[in-house]
Write a protein that holds these residues in place. Structure first.
Motif, PDB file in Angstrom:
ATOM      1  N   GLN B 103       0.823  -1.208   0.000  1.00 52.24           N
ATOM      2  CA  GLN B 103       0.000   0.000   0.000  1.00 52.24           C
ATOM      3  C   GLN B 103       0.859   1.260   0.000  1.00 52.24           C
ATOM      4  O   GLN B 103       0.343   2.359   0.262  1.00 52.24           O
ATOM      5  CB  GLN B 103      -0.919   0.015   1.236  1.00 52.24           C
ATOM      6  CG  GLN B 103      -1.812  -1.199   1.407  1.00 52.24           C
ATOM      7  CD  GLN B 103      -2.900  -1.283   0.343  1.00 52.24           C
ATOM      8  OE1 GLN B 103      -3.247  -0.291  -0.304  1.00 52.24           O
ATOM      9  NE2 GLN B 103      -3.443  -2.485   0.156  1.00 52.24           N
TER      10      GLN B 103
ATOM     11  N   ARG C 258     -10.261   2.910   5.209  1.00 52.82           N
ATOM     12  CA  ARG C 258      -9.018   3.145   4.498  1.00 52.82           C
ATOM     13  C   ARG C 258      -8.399   1.814   4.057  1.00 52.82           C
ATOM     14  O   ARG C 258      -8.776   0.759   4.561  1.00 52.82           O
ATOM     15  CB  ARG C 258      -8.035   3.895   5.402  1.00 52.82           C
ATOM     16  CG  ARG C 258      -7.559   3.105   6.616  1.00 52.82           C
ATOM     17  CD  ARG C 258      -6.311   3.744   7.234  1.00 52.82           C
ATOM     18  NE  ARG C 258      -5.968   3.204   8.506  1.00 52.82           N
ATOM     19  CZ  ARG C 258      -5.213   2.109   8.698  1.00 52.82           C
ATOM     20  NH1 ARG C 258      -4.775   1.400   7.664  1.00 52.82           N
ATOM     21  NH2 ARG C 258      -4.929   1.698   9.918  1.00 52.82           N
ATOM     22  N   PRO C 259      -7.414   1.857   3.175  1.00 59.72           N
ATOM     23  CA  PRO C 259      -6.645   0.639   2.908  1.00 59.72           C
ATOM     24  C   PRO C 259      -6.062   0.133   4.232  1.00 59.72           C
ATOM     25  O   PRO C 259      -5.547   0.931   5.022  1.00 59.72           O
ATOM     26  CB  PRO C 259      -5.517   1.114   1.977  1.00 59.72           C
ATOM     27  CG  PRO C 259      -6.037   2.364   1.346  1.00 59.72           C
ATOM     28  CD  PRO C 259      -6.925   3.004   2.380  1.00 59.72           C
ATOM     29  N   GLN C 280     -12.036  -3.748  -3.840  1.00 54.73           N
ATOM     30  CA  GLN C 280     -11.511  -4.024  -2.499  1.00 54.73           C
ATOM     31  C   GLN C 280     -10.422  -5.087  -2.460  1.00 54.73           C
ATOM     32  O   GLN C 280      -9.726  -5.213  -1.439  1.00 54.73           O
ATOM     33  CB  GLN C 280     -12.665  -4.437  -1.562  1.00 54.73           C
ATOM     34  CG  GLN C 280     -13.729  -3.353  -1.373  1.00 54.73           C
ATOM     35  CD  GLN C 280     -13.195  -2.118  -0.660  1.00 54.73           C
ATOM     36  OE1 GLN C 280     -12.239  -2.195   0.086  1.00 54.73           O
ATOM     37  NE2 GLN C 280     -13.794  -0.972  -0.933  1.00 54.73           N
ATOM     38  N   ARG C 283      -7.134  -3.811  -1.297  1.00 54.78           N
ATOM     39  CA  ARG C 283      -7.114  -2.766  -0.267  1.00 54.78           C
ATOM     40  C   ARG C 283      -6.843  -3.253   1.156  1.00 54.78           C
ATOM     41  O   ARG C 283      -6.954  -2.504   2.105  1.00 54.78           O
ATOM     42  CB  ARG C 283      -8.407  -1.948  -0.325  1.00 54.78           C
ATOM     43  CG  ARG C 283      -8.509  -1.119  -1.621  1.00 54.78           C
ATOM     44  CD  ARG C 283      -9.730  -0.214  -1.631  1.00 54.78           C
ATOM     45  NE  ARG C 283      -9.528   1.018  -0.891  1.00 54.78           N
ATOM     46  CZ  ARG C 283     -10.185   1.366   0.219  1.00 54.78           C
ATOM     47  NH1 ARG C 283     -11.074   0.554   0.745  1.00 54.78           N
ATOM     48  NH2 ARG C 283      -9.932   2.512   0.813  1.00 54.78           N
TER      49      ARG C 283
END
Lengths: 346, 346, 346, 346
Positions: B103, C258-259, C280, C283
């Motif tokens: 990320q 959030r991620p 998603q 994520r």
């Protein structure tokens, strides 16, 4: 029935005693098919466990068959083949509710063969049976399951789980007696990169290799810290498990751990140790102590039943119960006999 | 140098291109000794990954030798043999500081062969080299280490670690392609009681057995839920890992999990799935998704170096780089060729 | 005694019924001093919970006094003031042994007022009393402790603990009914930087502020994602808690995270939701669902007893039990009455 | 510039020295706006920290402005207002990659004012700036943020996080100096039922109350174990935090913990302690030691910025830097002056 009765320090006898009876609705009576001797039993006989009164039947490990069940027992019925755990659990106190059965506040914990009569007998009364005895899945051999009564969960819970072993770790196990070997076998379940066994006995180190140690160090001849540093880029062990129970071995375990490492004490200690906080306060270490809870017994049973864990390796000697004296002699002289666990059957 | 260049959907060529150059002080240039093809490369070629512009050199996995290092690189020097991870990491953003390199907010994450030129080439520029390439311990074979660039950490981190596999668990893996096989091998590191592989291809299920599945289910013929319930006292899987990337397989994975179970999605999805909250809201399930971080690479490397993890099983075909077209054909037609991972060397 | 009896969809009555009796040695009979109405009771009356048969006494929350105890009850005795939890627990099944009482396999879980007669009555029979009713420390008020029977542990366990709230987090709570408010109050125990409440009702958002939300968003007028991104450097919520029970609110909760974030579903769902895996899958999110276990009840009770948690804020209306019809009306029309929790005393 | 220079045991001077210069591309030069004195600085002056050579500029905490940045710094630019952490982190070694910055293997860890010149100066060179200095959000006051350089993260990470404080716990803090107070404030973030502060000084216990202790024990007059047992049903503390640094206080902390409890050592120790394994081996305790990592700094900064954590309470005295001698005197005589933290500004 016949039972192995403690008569004070140094004295025991396999003798006729009355059969146990249900004294609480949560009890079951189990006919013992197989039992074993624990190092703790030797401590009791040596007089080191003063709360054990003369007249007590020893033993806290058994496989057998339920022959009678109290009215409030709802998970077991007569005829069930069960493992009797070394730990009894009320199931409802603050500690039992979080799986710390060894700390039971309500008459559980390690009571068999200590505060109440134990398993080295024809029959045994098991209190709080719903949470203290485990139905055995078909197929598994008695003597293999018997190893789940104490030695395997002790090494696994107090050593491996408390030590937080993870794949790729270097795990040092100080002391390669039965519990140390259980820690080695348990650590292997988490695929460490290396398991380093440390002991003073060549025979024990050989056993350690059979249980999964890939490196063995006789610390009379070799410095285990040097060996471990060489394997870890000078860092030290990710996890150091103490399975010997002496101040010196505990202090060694602390030294073997890397910064950020964990030291899991399984050993039974009679004396304090020195904790070198002046060296360790900056090193991010974690030290744990603990009694077995036997909370891992169901998972270990699934592993044995699935053929993923070979618990039978512990059994070096087999007797029938009327040879109890000989069994104690062999087990008590492990250095000469090479005994790890002895199994006694009816 | 020569490189495999993407020229828009369906078009690629192994052709002459300029050598890469250091553009940031944190870069290294690596001479590629071995690289491989990922299912994602096929997706790019199918036009499914629109951010990949024509002209891009593909590939995000390599083993090679550092030939040049930027001034701010302090962990690598020319001559070092390194693994180039599929994930680059700036090492300093909020996500990198907690090990979520996938990320990365600052130009890392999966960038090689996607946003910048990749590893299917004679040389590759690796950004943030200190946190994106790993020195290789002596002794391990190139092609084995190459499997740690993407496929193994993906199955291990996104499947096994996110799924929280523990000793004694039943782990279901839906989809037995390379990533599913990596999840199976990774799950075995935690000694589950059973690994159940589910797929529609007999050949893949055979591969699953070689990687550690003890039960295989062809879901064209057999109901995996029924099989798993029989193995778990009607409860379901402790952990269900989705490694196929379709709505139906995700929905199956959710169904296979027991109350309190975990569903770890590894699959690459192009469409939404239906989440049956009307059934699942009471079942204490945990669903995870994720990109690989390659944070486990050091631990996996220790396991490979110690001979505890056999990563070479993935490699079914070997080529030199001038046979790149053929390698893509063989890998792209895995159903016929049985290819798992193909290795290309210079 | 008098009790609130369900007579099929839309029909209920406060009427004379026989007193409950002990039917199992593990039961206690509790004289109900205070009880309350849950949103679930409204669902039952709407006919949405078909397993509830006509004739059933409703209610699963109570504070009262033990008047009789079965022979195998060993933690409670007549005269004890107790909290009757919404969750009963056998204490010995696989799930109860790990504290997942809501998933009890042996006749526990949510049974009161559903599968067996409930607490909206003069007396109630509580099964598995040792693990299903909690002695109340001196000093705490009945109506405050009553909030620990369901609403507070539900928000705390299924929202806050499953969501893994940590100091410094931004926590979004979608839905500010009683359970959402419990999640807000529970989240505050972990000192998040921000708690953002999202609802369509201004009155509920005002209540959210009183319970600890420092930001409120009426999503009819404002985009909660925009608000949260502004507070988090464009990242999104660390934890998003769904406490409304509709597909749209669940889908919003997933979007707000959030991620690397967590989405904890508390809402009761009657329909599936769409999970946008195509967005998603990369994520790193975690989605949890769950029934309350009431395993946190002892900790929450310590907090209330120590004055660290004000549970009385939930109580907006008070009645005596012969006003049960009016209490249901007020609670059922929360939009107009502003009712959060109503308390009924004998 | 002017700086506070150590000239050997007992000797220091605020004197003219050359300005620092960038020596590595990862450095920044920070103009110090505010700095403070740590107990460790007193230890250095007492000659207890032999690795500190005469000529060293002391200090490891600062708030200031970046005036110059090396070429490889990519998160900070001149003009940025930053917190200089007591811990520098290379960001790429094995320990930094898992957030254990205090154990950095590559020239980080606690180096400022110890191995390299520190912050008690007009300017300071900060190595590895991207991972060792933190941009400050608008709005927060310098002197409040300064408390995040060392004292607050030390109490929070080494005490509260390592101790695993949870809502409803009883937390004992042994030693109510600045770090103990930070542990108390940090523990409050997790809503314990009770925080019990133990000290010999009435003034410190008063401060403990202001920081969140609800119970204080002067152990010259009262037995802290008796007090804690009364509050916990005879069990003991869930978490005991040692913040005094003597064998006796460590041994007390071990005694205060309940079975299953945790003991987190923050104290700086110069001597070994006795660990009573003969009592503790069965008690399931966990002991941790550690250096601060400052990995919590971003979360703590969010809490300060959101007004959820009042860090300014530590500041009892304020000086300008040319009063450094007086500041050391006041801080060094805390018993008389009541000083907690003194702030020096340019």
């Amino acid at each position: 029935m016949q039972a192995l009765v403690y008569h004070g320090p140094g004295r025991k006898a396999w003798e006729e005693v009355p059969d146990p009876e249900i004294t609480d609705d949560g009890d079951v009576i189990v006919q013992v098919e197989a039992t074993t001797i624990c190092g703790t039993d030797l401590h009791i006989l040596a007089g080191d466990v003063p709360e054990v009164a003369p007249g007590r039947i020893l033993g806290h490990e058994a496989v057998g068959t339920v022959v009678e069940a109290g009215e409030r027992v709802h998970r077991l019925t007569p005829g069930d083949r069960v493992l009797v755990s070394c730990i009894s659990a009320c199931g409802t106190c603050r500690f039992c509710r979080v799986g710390r059965y060894g700390q039971c506040l309500d008459g559980g914990g390690w009571v068999l063969g200590r505060r109440i009569d134990g398993t080295q007998a024809g029959f045994v009364r098991v209190p709080y049976a719903d949470t203290s005895a485990y139905r055995i899945p078909g197929g598994a051999a008695d003597e293999e399951i018997l190893m789940l009564a104490d030695v395997l969960p002790t090494g696994y819970e107090v050593g491996v789980l408390a030590g937080g072993v993870r794949p790729g770790d270097l795990v040092a196990v100080v002391g390669a007696g039965p519990v140390g070997l259980a820690a080695i076998a348990g650590a292997r379940l988490y695929s460490p990169a290396h398991v380093v066994a440390v002991d003073l006995s060549g025979a024990r180190l050989e056993a350690a290799r059979r249980f999964g140690a890939d490196v063995t160090v006789n610390d009379a001849r070799q410095d285990p810290l040097a060996v471990i540093r060489d394997l870890t880029g000078r860092l030290g062990a990710d996890v150091a498990i103490e399975a010997a129970g002496a101040p010196a071995t505990f202090e060694m375990a602390v030294k073997l751990a890397r910064p950020g490492g964990r030291i899991a004490n399984i050993g039974v200690h009679g004396k304090p140790a020195v904790l070198h906080l002046e060296e360790q306060w900056t090193r991010d270490i974690t030290i744990t102590t603990g009694l077995v809870d036997a909370s891992s017994t169901p998972a270990l049973m699934r592993l044995v039943a699935a053929g993923q864990l070979d618990a039978s390796r512990f059994v070096t000697h087999r007797f029938t119960m009327d040879d109890f004296d000989k069994a104690y002699d062999i087990f008590g002289d492990a250095a000469a006999s090479g005994a790890l666990k002895v199994v006694l059957t009816r």
